[in-house]
Design a protein around this motif. Structure first.
Motif, PDB file in Angstrom:
ATOM      1  N   MET A  10       1.012  -1.151   0.104  1.00 58.06           N
ATOM      2  CA  MET A  10      -0.059  -0.002   0.104  1.00 58.06           C
ATOM      3  C   MET A  10       0.749   1.217   0.063  1.00 58.06           C
ATOM      4  N   VAL A  11       0.533   2.068  -1.110  1.00 57.89           N
ATOM      5  CA  VAL A  11       1.227   3.430  -1.216  1.00 57.89           C
ATOM      6  C   VAL A  11       0.243   4.293  -1.562  1.00 57.89           C
ATOM      7  N   HIS A  12      -0.335   4.903  -0.832  1.00 56.30           N
ATOM      8  CA  HIS A  12      -1.480   5.478  -1.008  1.00 56.30           C
ATOM      9  C   HIS A  12      -1.481   6.953  -1.495  1.00 56.30           C
ATOM     10  N   SER A  13      -0.596   7.583  -1.311  1.00 57.60           N
ATOM     11  CA  SER A  13      -0.305   9.209  -1.703  1.00 57.60           C
ATOM     12  C   SER A  13       0.645   9.395  -3.003  1.00 57.60           C
ATOM     13  N   PRO A  14       0.516  10.312  -3.722  1.00 60.21           N
ATOM     14  CA  PRO A  14       1.537  10.820  -4.684  1.00 60.21           C
ATOM     15  C   PRO A  14       2.880  10.850  -4.231  1.00 60.21           C
ATOM     16  N   GLU A  15       2.797  11.740  -3.040  1.00 59.79           N
ATOM     17  CA  GLU A  15       4.196  12.007  -2.495  1.00 59.79           C
ATOM     18  C   GLU A  15       5.029  10.632  -2.227  1.00 59.79           C
ATOM     19  N   LEU A  16       4.260   9.937  -1.456  1.00 57.78           N
ATOM     20  CA  LEU A  16       5.098   8.658  -1.081  1.00 57.78           C
ATOM     21  C   LEU A  16       5.217   7.781  -2.213  1.00 57.78           C
ATOM     22  N   GLN A  39       6.435   8.858  -5.391  1.00 56.64           N
ATOM     23  CA  GLN A  39       7.415   9.688  -5.650  1.00 56.64           C
ATOM     24  C   GLN A  39       8.852   9.497  -4.861  1.00 56.64           C
ATOM     25  N   ALA A  40       8.740   9.483  -3.496  1.00 59.03           N
ATOM     26  CA  ALA A  40       9.638   9.227  -2.588  1.00 59.03           C
ATOM     27  C   ALA A  40      10.265   7.702  -2.558  1.00 59.03           C
ATOM     28  N   ILE A  41       9.308   6.793  -2.823  1.00 62.80           N
ATOM     29  CA  ILE A  41       9.966   5.449  -2.928  1.00 62.80           C
ATOM     30  C   ILE A  41      10.588   5.156  -4.091  1.00 62.80           C
ATOM     31  N   ALA A  42       9.891   5.679  -5.342  1.00 64.73           N
ATOM     32  CA  ALA A  42      10.738   5.446  -6.542  1.00 64.73           C
ATOM     33  C   ALA A  42      12.310   6.202  -6.656  1.00 64.73           C
ATOM     34  N   GLU A  43      12.287   7.183  -6.091  1.00 66.32           N
ATOM     35  CA  GLU A  43      13.355   7.953  -5.997  1.00 66.32           C
ATOM     36  C   GLU A  43      14.531   7.055  -5.119  1.00 66.32           C
ATOM     37  N   VAL A  44      14.027   6.498  -4.284  1.00 67.81           N
ATOM     38  CA  VAL A  44      15.065   5.752  -3.237  1.00 67.81           C
ATOM     39  C   VAL A  44      15.511   4.442  -4.197  1.00 67.81           C
ATOM     40  N   LEU A  45      14.532   3.713  -4.317  1.00 63.18           N
ATOM     41  CA  LEU A  45      14.575   2.460  -5.049  1.00 63.18           C
ATOM     42  C   LEU A  45      15.344   2.315  -6.436  1.00 63.18           C
ATOM     43  N   GLN A  65       3.235   5.416 -13.630  1.00 66.48           N
ATOM     44  CA  GLN A  65       4.584   6.215 -14.381  1.00 66.48           C
ATOM     45  C   GLN A  65       5.590   5.922 -13.907  1.00 66.48           C
ATOM     46  N   VAL A  66       5.968   5.912 -12.296  1.00 63.33           N
ATOM     47  CA  VAL A  66       7.258   5.766 -11.628  1.00 63.33           C
ATOM     48  C   VAL A  66       7.274   4.521 -10.990  1.00 63.33           C
ATOM     49  N   LEU A  67       6.400   3.651 -10.617  1.00 62.65           N
ATOM     50  CA  LEU A  67       6.683   2.617  -9.718  1.00 62.65           C
ATOM     51  C   LEU A  67       6.698   1.477 -10.552  1.00 62.65           C
ATOM     52  N   PHE A  68       5.683   1.304 -11.467  1.00 66.07           N
ATOM     53  CA  PHE A  68       5.541   0.140 -12.346  1.00 66.07           C
ATOM     54  C   PHE A  68       6.682  -0.272 -13.370  1.00 66.07           C
TER      55      PHE A  68
END
Length: 276
Positions: free
Chosen positions: A83-89, A91-97, A129-132
């Motif tokens: 569960m990643v329920h907000s746009p901010e999260l 982006q933040a997770i994609a940036e790190v991974l 767009q960013v996690l898939f």
């Protein structure tokens, strides 16, 4: 003297106070399959077997900090995202991974078993767009696949079409789960970017205790990847584990709603891999 390490897995997901889904289900699954579980909590849900009544988001910098702390020290061999329920999260997770070359199993959790919505509308397109594109495999259920593909899925053939459409997000493969189709058999459709479609089939189990099934399946896939299984074998093993966990827990009453699976029907000892 020889030195060993445990096969470690990281789950990035929300906490379920009822213990049946989310981080709690993921850690139980990792443990049951002989892996060392680690976590980065994205949100705290107010939840039990009857539904979700509140979601408290964890600050993005804290989520990023949890991921970095685990990745830079314990170095998991696979990652599951729930569960990643907000746009901010997102982006933040994609940036790190993007900093790590580790296989990712993405479970795009949008709707709970109870029917409660767990993801903000504006998050869905950003997720695609960013996690898939970072995922080795995405594991949507039918409700989520309807949203992601903009199709109404009613049978296995339509599942195959939807999986092809979801692949356009750039993920390595799609495992579209057909558990919500009515019938005596269950069908999951696996479609890689390069290769033939594969349909997994099993008998449907009649049970009220299905809370956390999707979380458990995706975390089991990640666990088997950590143990060294190739993706199709990891999926097959994970499906077999979930089938037994549902079957072994179908007669147990936990709460007044959708109860959990029996994650520990046959726990494996913590595995040890020899360090080179």
């Amino acid at each position: 003297m020889k030195t060993y390490k445990y096969p470690a897995v990281l789950t990035i997901a929300g906490s379920d106070s009822g213990g049946g889904a989310g981080i709690q289900a993921d850690l139980k699954t990792f443990s049951a399959l002989g892996c060392f579980g680690t976590s980065a909590i994205t949100a705290i849900t107010v939840q039990n077997t009857r539904g979700v009544t509140g979601i408290h988001s964890i600050p993005t910098e804290v989520v990023q900090g949890q991921i970095k702390a685990v990745m830079e020290d314990i170095k998991p061999a696979a990652i599951k995202i729930g569960m990643v329920h907000s746009p901010e999260l997102v982006q933040a997770i994609a940036e790190v991974l993007r900093q790590y070359q580790v296989p990712v199993v993405l479970d795009p959790v949008m709707v709970a078993t109870s029917g409660d919505k767990l993801m903000q509308d504006e998050t869905i397109s950003l997720l695609q767009q960013v996690l898939f594109p970072l995922a080795l495999v995405a594991t949507p259920n039918l409700d989520e696949a309807n949203i992601l593909s903009d199709l109404e899925i009613r049978n296995v053939d339509e599942m195959k079409i939807a999986a092809q459409k979801i692949l356009q997000t750039g993920c390595g493969s799609v495992l579209l789960k057909g558990g919500h189709l009515q019938g005596p058999r269950l069908y999951d459709v696996y479609q890689p970017q390069h290769g033939e479609v594969q349909v997994f089939e099993s008998e449907a189990i009649q049970s009220q205790n299905t809370h956390g099934t999707g979380c458990t399946l995706s975390s089991a896939i990640a666990a088997y990847l950590s143990l060294g299984f190739p993706i199709t074998h990891a999926i097959a093993q994970a499906r077999a584990y979930v089938y037994e966990a549902i079957d072994q827990g179908k007669d147990v009453k936990t709460g007044e709603g959708h109860g959990p699976l029996n994650h520990f029907f046959h726990p494996q000892p913590l595995q040890k891999h020899e360090l080179e």
